[in-house]
Design a protein around this motif. Structure first.
Motif, PDB file in Angstrom:
ATOM      1  N   HIS A  72      42.107  42.636  38.948  1.00  0.00           N
ATOM      2  CA  HIS A  72      41.803  42.351  37.539  1.00  0.00           C
ATOM      3  C   HIS A  72      40.578  41.467  37.384  1.00  0.00           C
ATOM      4  O   HIS A  72      39.777  41.655  36.480  1.00  0.00           O
ATOM      5  N   VAL A  73      40.447  40.506  38.282  1.00  0.00           N
ATOM      6  CA  VAL A  73      39.281  39.618  38.186  1.00  0.00           C
ATOM      7  C   VAL A  73      38.012  40.423  38.439  1.00  0.00           C
ATOM      8  O   VAL A  73      37.014  40.270  37.740  1.00  0.00           O
ATOM      9  N   GLU A 109      46.845  42.314  42.646  1.00  0.00           N
ATOM     10  CA  GLU A 109      46.627  42.535  41.212  1.00  0.00           C
ATOM     11  C   GLU A 109      45.580  41.562  40.683  1.00  0.00           C
ATOM     12  O   GLU A 109      44.722  41.915  39.887  1.00  0.00           O
ATOM     13  N   TYR A 110      45.715  40.330  41.155  1.00  0.00           N
ATOM     14  CA  TYR A 110      44.778  39.319  40.681  1.00  0.00           C
ATOM     15  C   TYR A 110      43.355  39.668  41.082  1.00  0.00           C
ATOM     16  O   TYR A 110      42.439  39.660  40.270  1.00  0.00           O
ATOM     17  N   ASN A 125      37.270  42.354  35.322  1.00  0.00           N
ATOM     18  CA  ASN A 125      36.791  41.468  34.247  1.00  0.00           C
ATOM     19  C   ASN A 125      35.362  41.018  34.474  1.00  0.00           C
ATOM     20  O   ASN A 125      34.564  40.942  33.536  1.00  0.00           O
ATOM     21  N   LEU A 126      35.069  40.691  35.729  1.00  0.00           N
ATOM     22  CA  LEU A 126      33.726  40.175  36.004  1.00  0.00           C
ATOM     23  C   LEU A 126      32.684  41.273  35.803  1.00  0.00           C
ATOM     24  O   LEU A 126      31.612  41.033  35.254  1.00  0.00           O
TER      25      LEU A 126
END
Ligand code: FAD
Lengths: 278, 718
Positions: free
Chosen positions: A266-267, A262-263, A270-271
């Motif tokens: 999501h990163v 998940e991390y 976002n990036l």
């Protein structure tokens, strides 16, 4: 364990011809030595290549920047030629490992080792870099994007070696660039996610965009589907749920000791969003 | 205050200082530990790989032990080597030695052990949530009034979790044993904190087969942080047995991967707090703390960690009605052990978080709320020990001012309104009781020895080791500064149990506080006894009196009276106090906290050597911040970290600007410095994150994956 230190490139290539079983090239040794120590590689055939001047150095010729395979990251970071033509590439590599590692680790080793987390690969991918593979009988250049074909798998034949990395001199010209390596700390970190991006904008419209990600697939990849979708759109025309949908098809983040699926996901989202809005 | 250079500075830079692995003995062979890879089970069969000549190997297991198969510890429950049953991953089953280190490694990695597996608890939460796993003595501090909470008081209930922490000393665990059959002496060269613990360990396992174990430390001890307090006893026992059996010197140096996985760590904790606060006065009126530690498979020294934990659990607040309960929990993981802070960092991580939770609820700023509740002289600890000074609140006031905290609160609030990334600022406080808990120092009865030679050189003999923290430089300095003797004529000798009296272990922030202050007194005493103005002149004119030996014992202050049964009384004579403010920058895209600044103000009494003290404080603060931010060792479903690639120690690039100040230094007494810098900083990171985002996270460290989990559905604005 068999250890060979060839006199020159010809004798190296000669050696590869009567090569039985898997051969490992010892360049900086920062991957290989670890793998031997951990018992991942047992009784290897090793050919030392770090002393071969033919494989080392940075030159500009015919509109290209040519980086020898055993060129260390330190040499790339210090190079005036790179600073002049590929400043984004150079700056981005500052986050590679640590000064100590940068002195030994080579660009060819980073590519050939084939780790999903290899930091130089996403950068080279958006620069549309080519690599030269040489054997006794031929030299061939292929795009780096065509080099990998699976986890730690590539198209290199058993009699071949990577000799050069070739980048167009103006690969960075007139691009807005973006690079973020996300690790558990600022140095000596294995990337949990990395995103490299270049775009051209005219008016408010993205006329061209290249994106690549590391640590999120079996090998670092370009996000061609996302790129296609984003091209010729203005920021307000971009539907982020669509981007996420496409991304779902292009990335396969995993959970491991180091981070979570998940991390990573999501990163990555976002990036990309930050880069698009930049 | 003089910043004299550490005696080991130059030899460490030029590489001449010898660490354990630099020593070699004639005919020395290499040993390695064969340990369990099963969490709990019966050992069915040990199958060695083919193709090796077994007669070249020396092997020892539990059945070879001539003495007792129990490592001497505060609670003697851990065997040197497993017998039939293993109780945790990493439990030593055999010691094996061979002349070729590499071959030995191969042999051991190809050795297969078959087990009959039994049920095991390896998950921290699984261990700490289930009260059935509690074992050992329960400790309570009962300072209850018996009154019911006023219905107007606001009740807060929270559970906080803290993780393992790896000491990450540079030099891994190592030991060399040299059996000397002629005089039946087992000589052991050790990288350790406590030579006399190691001696007891070797004498326990070897029993009457040896006359005596003599322990000498390596010249350099490459860090310890508590990690070399008890594990060396086990390692020395097995290494000695191998030397005895093979008749050769044996060296064991742990590979980093083994060291990280099988040696002691900081205890993970679950700390549940119920508190009741008067909304009018903003004073906490009542508190109930349930403090649980995951001890691992055996208790070993955990009862002592637990003791310090409960004694620091309430942090620095005067709460009239308090109840603290401490318990150890058993799991099938290697015993956790000593680590700088020793139970206190867990306590402050919980209580300093709780303080911010209440403050946020009452809408008071965290500083104001602390100011209202912080204890002052005239108040008392829950053990009834009186508070005699306001130095903790002085630390807080000083750090608030230095960091410009109140203005920054406003400034960041404004900035955050218009930025996706966020800035935050957080406070935490802490303290550390110096020396052994309660009656411990009385029992230890530490002795030091000094020999003055014909050329007026002073040789100091103490058992306390210098593991890089500068102890030997500072101890010598305390002696020679007292009598104005030249520094080059005053040297601490390498600890050796046959020459050095037992001045106790190098633990519990006691080295400078107990032994240093004792040496200072000792210097004055010798001066008085001999009646000199200048020692060199005196020795020169009284040559026939020298060399001469002097001895002195530590005498505990009579005010230290502690009831070990009921946990009432004076637990520590002197406390070091501290407060800090930490600033962070939160990266919204990556959910990462970047530490930007830390101000730490400490009262450690007299600062003997400014540079060493500042260095120790900076290192400890960083270790504390990293405990709150990034160091995590165990991931459910994935197990333990294997090395420094995965275990995320901060690098120099991650270090914020750290600003250390010592206050109340104008006193003759140097108090404990070793642990206090590690005790308090972690919760300031968590509190700063709340200040930045409005989100409280009750489990440290605040790794980005955890942050994502906590804020996923939360709009942070912008
Ligand atoms: C502490 C540490 C930190 C690290 N941090 C990073 C980091 O931040 N980012 C990152 O990307 N990596 C990191 N690495 C991994 C490693 O340093 C890099 O992948 C490095 O670039 C490997 O290069 P090398 O020259 O050391 O390769 P070597 O170890 O010499 O070789 C690696 C592999 O590549 C093959 N090979 C080498 N040269 C050639 C060639 N010319 N042609 C064909 N095959 C070849 C070898 O056969 C071998 O399989 C780290 C490693 C360590 C130990």
């Amino acid at each position: 364990m068999k250890f060979i230190k060839p006199e020159n490139i010809d004798s190296l290539l000669e050696n590869l011809e009567d090569n039985k079983g898997r051969t490992y090239f010892l360049a900086g040794g920062t991957d290989l030595n670890v793998q031997i120590k951990n018992g991942i590689i047992r009784n290897p055939n090793i050919i030392y290549i770090n002393h071969l001047s033919e494989l080392n150095g940075i030159n500009a010729a015919n509109g290209s920047i040519i980086i020898g395979a055993t060129t260390s990251f330190h040499e790339i970071l210090e190079s005036k030629i790179i600073r002049l033509h590929l400043p984004f590439f150079q700056k981005s590599l500052e986050s590679f490992a640590s000064p100590l590692l940068q002195n030994s680790a080579t660009i060819g080793g980073n590519i050939a080792n084939g780790s999903p987390t290899a930091d130089v690969v996403p950068l080279l991918l958006i620069l549309d870099a080519e690599i030269e593979l040489s054997s006794k009988t031929r030299n061939r250049s292929i795009y780096l994007k065509d080099f990998f074909n699976g986890y730690k798998q590539n198209v290199m034949e058993s009699n071949e070696i990577i000799t050069k990395i070739i980048i167009n001199k103006s690969a960075e010209k007139n691009f807005i660039t973006f690079y973020e390596k996300v690790g558990s700390r600022k140095a000596l970190a294995i990337s949990k996610v990395s995103l490299a991006g270049m775009k051209r904008v005219s008016g408010y419209k993205i006329t061209m965009i290249k994106l690549s990600v590391g640590s999120i697939n079996e090998y670092p990849r370009r996000l061609f589907k996302v790129e296609d979708y984003l091209t010729d759109k203005t920021a307000s025309e971009i539907d982020f749920t669509k981007v996420e949908e496409l991304l779902d098809k292009e990335i396969t983040p995993i959970t491991d000791l180091r981070s979570d699926k998940e991390y990573r996901y999501h990163v990555c989202v976002n990036l990309i969003r930050t880069f698009i809005n930049q | 205050m003089k910043s004299i250079r550490k005696i080991d500075a130059i030899p460490k830079l030029n590489g001449s200082w010898k660490f354990l692995d630099d020593y070699s003995y004639e005919e020395m062979i290499h040993g390695q530990l064969l340990y369990s890879t099963c969490h709990h089970g019966f050992i069915k069969k040990i199958a060695f790989p083919d193709g090796y000549n077994l007669s070249e190997f020396t092997m020892v297991s539990a059945k070879d032990i001539p003495g007792e198969n129990i490592v001497p510890e505060p609670e003697c429950d851990q065997p040197f080597m497993a017998e039939k049953e293993v109780f945790h991953f990493g439990q030593v089953i055999m010691g094996i030695a061979h002349p070729d280190r590499k071959l030995l490694r191969e042999f051991i990695s190809n050795t297969k052990i078959e087990y009959e597996e039994l049920s095991a608890i390896i998950d921290i939460k699984e261990c700490l949530e289930n009260q059935k796993n509690a074992f050992g003595r329960e400790l309570t501090i009962d300072h209850r009034t018996g009154k019911k909470p006023d219905p107007n008081w606001i009740h807060h209930h929270k559970i906080y979790y803290t993780p393992h922490q790896e000491q990450a000393y540079l030099e891994p665990q190592g030991m060399i044993a040299v059996w000397q059959p002629e005089d039946k002496i087992m000589f052991v060269r050790a990288t350790c904190q406590c030579p006399f613990f190691v001696k007891e360990g070797v004498e326990t396992i070897m029993s009457d087969t040896i006359k005596e174990a003599v322990i000498e430390t390596s010249e350099g001890i490459g860090g310890a942080f508590g990690g070399k307090e008890d594990f060396p006893s086990l390692l020395a026992g097995i290494t000695s047995l191998l030397s005895y059996k093979s008749g050769k010197p044996v060296k064991i140096v742990l590979e980093r991967e083994d060291d990280i996985q099988i040696t002691t760590k900081r205890h993970p904790a679950r700390i549940e707090i119920n508190s009741w606060t008067d909304p009018e006065t903003k004073k906490i009126m009542k508190i109930d703390i349930d403090y649980r530690l995951d001890a691992g498979a055996y208790q070993t020294l955990s009862p002592v960690v637990l003791a310090r934990g409960v004694l620091h659990a309430i942090s620095g607040y005067c709460i009239p009605d308090a109840f603290i309960r401490g318990r150890l929990f058993r799991s099938n993981t290697p015993s956790n052990g000593a680590f700088r802070g020793f139970g206190a960092p867990q306590a402050f991580a919980a209580m300093e978080a709780h303080i911010d939770d209440i403050a946020a609820n009452l809408k008071v700023n965290p500083y104001e709320f602390r100011k209202i509740n912080i204890f002052k002289s005239g108040d008392e600890f829950p053990t009834t020990q009186p508070i005699l000074e306001d130095h903790l609140s002085d630390c807080l006031e000083c750090v608030i001012e230095k960091s410009n905290y109140l203005n920054k609160l406003k400034e960041f609030k404004e900035w955050n309104k218009t930025h996706k990334d966020k800035k935050g600022i957080g406070i935490s406080i802490g303290y550390h009781g110096g020396g052994y808990t309660g009656n411990g120092e009385k029992v230890l009865n530490s002795e030091v020895k000094v020999v003055i030679k014909k050329d007026a050189t002073v040789m100091i003999f103490v058992a306390n080791t210098d593991m890089g923290q500068g102890a030997h430089t500072t101890l010598a300095q305390m002696f020679f500064e007292a009598i104005d003797h030249p520094r080059e004529k005053c040297l601490v000798q390498l600890p050796n149990t046959s020459k050095t009296p037992n001045s106790g272990p190098t633990v519990a922030s006691r080295t400078i506080y107990i032994i240093g202050n004792l040496l200072r007194k000792f210097a004055f005493k010798i001066k008085d006894e001999l009646g000199f103005e200048n020692l060199e002149d005196y020795v020169a004119s009284n040559q026939n009196e020298f060399p001469r030996e002097f001895r002195m014992n530590f005498v505990q202050d009579p005010s230290v009276v502690f009831d070990d049964e009921n946990y009432v009384g004076v637990a520590y004579k002197d406390y070091s106090w501290a407060a800090c403010v930490t600033e962070i920058y939160y990266h919204a895209d990556t959910y990462q906290i970047e530490l930007t600044k830390n101000w730490s103000v400490m009262d450690i009494g007299k600062v003997v050597n400014q540079k060493i003290a500042t260095g120790q404080a900076e290192g400890g603060v960083l270790q504390g911040l990293a405990y709150g931010l990034c160091e995590f060792f165990y991931k459910p479903g994935y197990g333990r970290m294997h090395g420094f690639t995965d275990y995320a120690l901060p690098t120099t690039m991650d270090i914020p600007e750290i600003n250390i100040e010592f206050i109340h230094t104008d006193t003759p007494i140097a108090k404990g410095l070793g642990e206090i810098p590690m005790d308090f900083p972690a919760p300031s990171v968590r509190n700063a994150f709340h200040n930045a985002t409005g989100v409280f996270i009750d489990e440290i460290p605040l790794i980005p994956e955890r942050i994502l989990g906590s804020i996923k559905n939360l709009e942070l604005g912008i």
